[in-house]
Design a protein around this motif. Structure first.
Motif: not given
Length: 111
Positions: A27-37, A49-51
């Motif tokens: 969920a974090d890696v695919h930014h399901k809870n927050e948009p990409v900056e 961070n995704d790495d």
């Protein structure tokens, strides 16, 4: 081994815990809870961070695979027997690493 049911329950609970972690990481890696900056520098930080999160996810998936293998060994009656030398894996070791496939001596040689 008389306590195989205890270890089976422990393994199932541990697998559930790791699967929850994998889901949260996904969920974090695919930014399901927050948009990409929108800011480029922030995007670069997010990628770093995704790495890290992807590496943690891969580690967790490897543990889940080891847990599944241990559950299969319970079903076949091979749980608690070292894959390398055939000796019994100590219950103390299985308490710490319930998905261990090697006795402590073989694990030390392999490590």
């Amino acid at each position: 081994m008389e306590s195989q049911e205890k270890f089976k329950q422990k393994l199932l609970a541990l697998r559930d815990e790791y699967n929850r972690k994998i889901g949260a990481i996904d969920a974090d890696v695919h930014h399901k809870n927050e948009p990409v900056e929108k800011d480029f520098a922030e995007q670069a930080t997010q990628r770093e961070n995704d790495d890290v999160l992807n590496a943690l996810s891969e580690d967790a998936k490897q543990v889940v695979a080891q847990i599944n293998a241990a559950l299969q060994r319970i079903e076949t009656g091979d749980y608690g027997i070292c894959d390398e030398c055939g000796a019994e894996i100590s219950e103390k070791r299985l308490e710490i690493v319930p998905y261990a496939a090697l006795c402590i001596k073989c694990a030390e040689k392999a490590g």
